[in-house]
Scaffold this motif. Structure first.
Motif, PDB file in Angstrom:
ATOM      1  N   VAL A 157       0.846  -1.199   0.000  1.00 27.12           N
ATOM      2  CA  VAL A 157       0.000   0.000   0.000  1.00 27.12           C
ATOM      3  C   VAL A 157       0.877   1.243   0.000  1.00 27.12           C
ATOM      4  O   VAL A 157       1.860   1.329   0.750  1.00 27.12           O
ATOM      5  CB  VAL A 157      -0.930   0.003   1.219  1.00 27.12           C
ATOM      6  N   VAL A 158       0.523   2.208  -0.832  1.00 28.10           N
ATOM      7  CA  VAL A 158       1.207   3.500  -0.868  1.00 28.10           C
ATOM      8  C   VAL A 158       0.240   4.547  -0.337  1.00 28.10           C
ATOM      9  O   VAL A 158      -0.755   4.861  -1.001  1.00 28.10           O
ATOM     10  CB  VAL A 158       1.651   3.863  -2.297  1.00 28.10           C
ATOM     11  N   PRO A 159       0.450   5.080   0.870  1.00 23.19           N
ATOM     12  CA  PRO A 159      -0.481   6.067   1.426  1.00 23.19           C
ATOM     13  C   PRO A 159      -0.681   7.245   0.485  1.00 23.19           C
ATOM     14  O   PRO A 159       0.275   7.775  -0.093  1.00 23.19           O
ATOM     15  CB  PRO A 159       0.202   6.500   2.727  1.00 23.19           C
ATOM     16  N   ILE A 165      -3.701   5.335  -5.069  1.00 21.10           N
ATOM     17  CA  ILE A 165      -4.466   4.112  -5.300  1.00 21.10           C
ATOM     18  C   ILE A 165      -3.622   3.078  -6.031  1.00 21.10           C
ATOM     19  O   ILE A 165      -3.999   1.907  -6.094  1.00 21.10           O
ATOM     20  CB  ILE A 165      -5.766   4.390  -6.079  1.00 21.10           C
ATOM     21  N   ILE A 166      -2.488   3.493  -6.587  1.00 22.35           N
ATOM     22  CA  ILE A 166      -1.587   2.542  -7.226  1.00 22.35           C
ATOM     23  C   ILE A 166      -0.772   1.842  -6.145  1.00 22.35           C
ATOM     24  O   ILE A 166      -0.194   2.487  -5.271  1.00 22.35           O
ATOM     25  CB  ILE A 166      -0.656   3.261  -8.221  1.00 22.35           C
ATOM     26  N   THR A 167      -0.761   0.523  -6.190  1.00 22.45           N
ATOM     27  CA  THR A 167      -0.035  -0.256  -5.187  1.00 22.45           C
ATOM     28  C   THR A 167       1.269  -0.791  -5.761  1.00 22.45           C
ATOM     29  O   THR A 167       1.513  -0.727  -6.967  1.00 22.45           O
ATOM     30  CB  THR A 167      -0.900  -1.429  -4.693  1.00 22.45           C
ATOM     31  N   GLU A 168       2.097  -1.321  -4.885  1.00 25.88           N
ATOM     32  CA  GLU A 168       3.379  -1.902  -5.281  1.00 25.88           C
ATOM     33  C   GLU A 168       3.322  -3.424  -5.173  1.00 25.88           C
ATOM     34  O   GLU A 168       2.570  -3.974  -4.365  1.00 25.88           O
ATOM     35  CB  GLU A 168       4.496  -1.386  -4.365  1.00 25.88           C
ATOM     36  N   ARG A 169       4.123  -4.097  -5.976  1.00 21.29           N
ATOM     37  CA  ARG A 169       4.283  -5.538  -5.832  1.00 21.29           C
ATOM     38  C   ARG A 169       5.545  -5.787  -5.014  1.00 21.29           C
ATOM     39  O   ARG A 169       6.647  -5.426  -5.419  1.00 21.29           O
ATOM     40  CB  ARG A 169       4.401  -6.229  -7.183  1.00 21.29           C
ATOM     41  N   LEU A 170       5.357  -6.402  -3.856  1.00 22.25           N
ATOM     42  CA  LEU A 170       6.465  -6.753  -2.980  1.00 22.25           C
ATOM     43  C   LEU A 170       6.569  -8.271  -2.911  1.00 22.25           C
ATOM     44  O   LEU A 170       5.641  -8.991  -3.277  1.00 22.25           O
ATOM     45  CB  LEU A 170       6.233  -6.181  -1.578  1.00 22.25           C
TER      46      LEU A 170
END
Length: 566
Positions: free
Chosen positions: A392-394, A397-402
């Motif tokens: 989650v990126v505060p 709405i675009i998230t990251e793949r970890l």
């Protein structure tokens, strides 16, 4: 269409041949052409301004007491459903903040109820005191990667095209479909080629942007950097600067707000809830924030009204001048944008304004059709090696793949609080296939319990984030019982909730009740260790299939980086 008798009255009152219906006295008019402040009467005939820069007699008068008159603010892109209240409650919430026109995409309710959701919004729009305009939802379903509750093709949308509240086609989210000339996309674009078409083009640049704009798409609210915005502006695209409860792009785009660029800009909120509106404001918050961070005052107010109106073909508003719609906001100070009084369509915004509105029955009261869930429904099979985790990126709405190595027991993957990795589960709620998919998410800070939401963009399935399966099941089952909403569970027991029974998206209660409920939910989530400022809206966007680095070839999308949930 205005009849001859009404036109004659306007002309007579504008010339001073007969008293105006209402005269606002003692105001200083902010001229959006020159930037001057001009003391003047403002004469109104019904819902129309008929006189400025002069003295008028009126059947009624209102003393502005030296306040500054600016045109009503226009929110150029939002989903009323994300305010968590019905359209008639939404206007009670935002009109006191000076928002007299809102351009809504009923995308959320359409993805649940289809054409029924659009009909509901149009019926509400005709009963409202503010001017709610509707863009017809272009992406229902929004993606083939998830199960929605409805599907709308071009033939389903065109019957609404000539409704007086309809402007055109709403945000065209399926930009890969546009670029690869998908027949369904082309059919919608062709049907609305003579109308306004909103865009949705996150990170679309270069030749892909050229192709997208060649389809007749005119605006974008998904621009998050000044560099991206400048390219889009250079290619003729209007930029809708967004500041919502989750997506916050204003600060990055403030450098654009200049007198030269302002004709090609507008403001929008996209998704903003009543608690944030109460604590910060709405477009008034955007105006004062932009000015406080160096934006030109005249350019900022143009962006909030005149430019917004012209970019959407609403030439009857955006200025305080004869012949324009009487949407007027009285503020104490331009920089602070402290709204003191509002006139919407020539009527003072006060409690009495809403007393005689037509009642519109709610829809979608039985739209959550999931079966009752058990804790074991939230199990995740263990993997060898690294496990994909949504990051989650505060404020985005675009998230990251970890990727993380997670603990396991009896062949099942477990949350790892040291790595801030907890479970996330999506449950199909439209009664179509009963699918359940689970994985892991990082960034909530949750140490125990679970939170759940039936607001899950864009298909609006149930989404649950939690540490233990018993709490996840309790939160999800409560939403099934209430017909949707938000819930917080701890130790397998629900400790806070807000019911949203209207399509599982909106409350049937006053916005003040929703605001109070959000306060309790926010406190309950914080007690679970959640660190996000807007955890429930973050959950709503959590599994949105946003793919920021698409590789597009002649064969279509390739190398799509999807999460393979168990």
């Amino acid at each position: 269409m205005t009849d001859a008798a009404t036109l004659a009255r306007r002309i007579a009152q504008g010339r001073g041949d007969e008293p105006a219906d209402l005269v606002i006295r003692g105001a200083k008019l902010f001229d959006l052409v020159t930037g001057d402040l001009a003391p003047t009467d403002i004469a109104l005939c019904g819902d129309t301004i008929v006189g400025t820069h002069g003295r008028y007699e009126g059947k009624k008068s209102f003393d502005a007491k030296g306040l500054i008159a600016v045109p009503g603010f226009i929110d150029t892109h939002l989903h009323v459903e994300s305010s968590l209240v019905t359209p008639l409650e939404f206007e009670r919430c935002v009109l006191p903040h000076g928002v007299t026109t809102a351009i809504s995409d009923p995308h959320e309710i359409s993805n649940v109820l289809g054409a029924e959701g659009i009909r509901y919004f149009l019926e509400c729009a005709q009963a409202m005191r503010m001017d709610l305009r509707v863009q017809l939802s272009s992406c229902v379903p929004a993606t083939h990667l998830e199960t929605a509750g409805a599907a709308l093709e071009a033939a389903d949308l065109t019957p609404f095209m000539d409704h007086p509240k309809v402007i055109g086609l709403a945000e065209f989210m399926n930009f890969p479909g546009v670029l690869h000339r998908d027949p369904g996309c082309l059919a919608k674009l062709e049907a609305f080629s003579h109308r306004h078409i909103d865009g949705h083009a996150p990170l679309v640049r270069g030749l892909d942007l050229n192709g997208y704009l060649s389809a007749g798409i005119r605006t974008d609210h998904e621009t998050t950097t000044a560099d991206e915005a400048r390219e889009k502006l250079a290619k003729g695209m209007a930029i809708l600067i967004r500041e919502g409860s989750v997506s916050k792009d204003l600060h990055a785009l403030i450098p654009l707000i200049t007198r030269d660029a302002s004709p090609f800009l507008a403001f929008c909120t996209d998704d903003r809830n009543p608690l944030d509106i109460a604590e910060e404001g709405h477009l008034d918050f955007m105006i004062r924030t932009a000015i406080a961070h160096g934006a030109d005052i005249l350019a900022t107010y143009r962006t909030a009204s005149l430019s917004a109106a012209r970019n959407f073909g609403l030439f009857d508003r955006g200025l305080i001048g004869p012949g324009k719609r009487a949407d007027i906001v009285l503020v104490e100070d331009l920089a602070a944008c402290r709204v003191k009084q509002v006139f919407a369509g020539g009527r003072l915004v006060e409690d009495a304004l809403f007393a005689d509105r037509t009642t519109v029955p709610p829809v979608g009261l039985a739209s959550v059709r999931s079966r009752k869930l058990a804790p074991e429904d939230f199990a995740v099979k263990a993997r060898e090696g690294q496990t994909p985790v949504i990051g989650v990126v505060p404020g985005r709405i675009i998230t990251e793949r970890l990727s993380m190595r997670l603990p396991a027991r009896d062949g099942l993957a477990l949350p790892d609080l040291d790595q801030d990795a907890v479970k996330v589960t999506v449950i199909e709620r439209h009664g179509r296939n009963g699918g359940i998919a689970s994985g892991f998410v990082h960034g909530f800070g949750m140490t125990h319990g679970a939170i759940a939401s039936s607001v899950g963009h864009d298909s609006h399935n149930l989404c649950v984030v939690g540490v233990d399966e018993a709490s996840m099941a309790a939160a999800a089952n409560r939403l099934i019982e209430t017909g949707g909403g938000f819930a917080v569970a701890d130790g397998g027991n629900v400790v806070a909730e807000l019911a949203l029974p209207v399509a599982g998206l909106m409350s049937d209660q006053p916005f003040e009740t929703v605001r109070h409920g959000l306060e309790g939910l926010r406190a309950a989530a914080k007690a679970l260790g959640v660190v996000l400022a807007e955890p429930f809206l973050q959950v709503a966007f959590l599994t949105l299939p946003v793919i920021p680095h698409l590789k597009i070839t002649d064969k279509g999308l390739v190398d799509v980086d999807r999460f393979d949930f168990a």
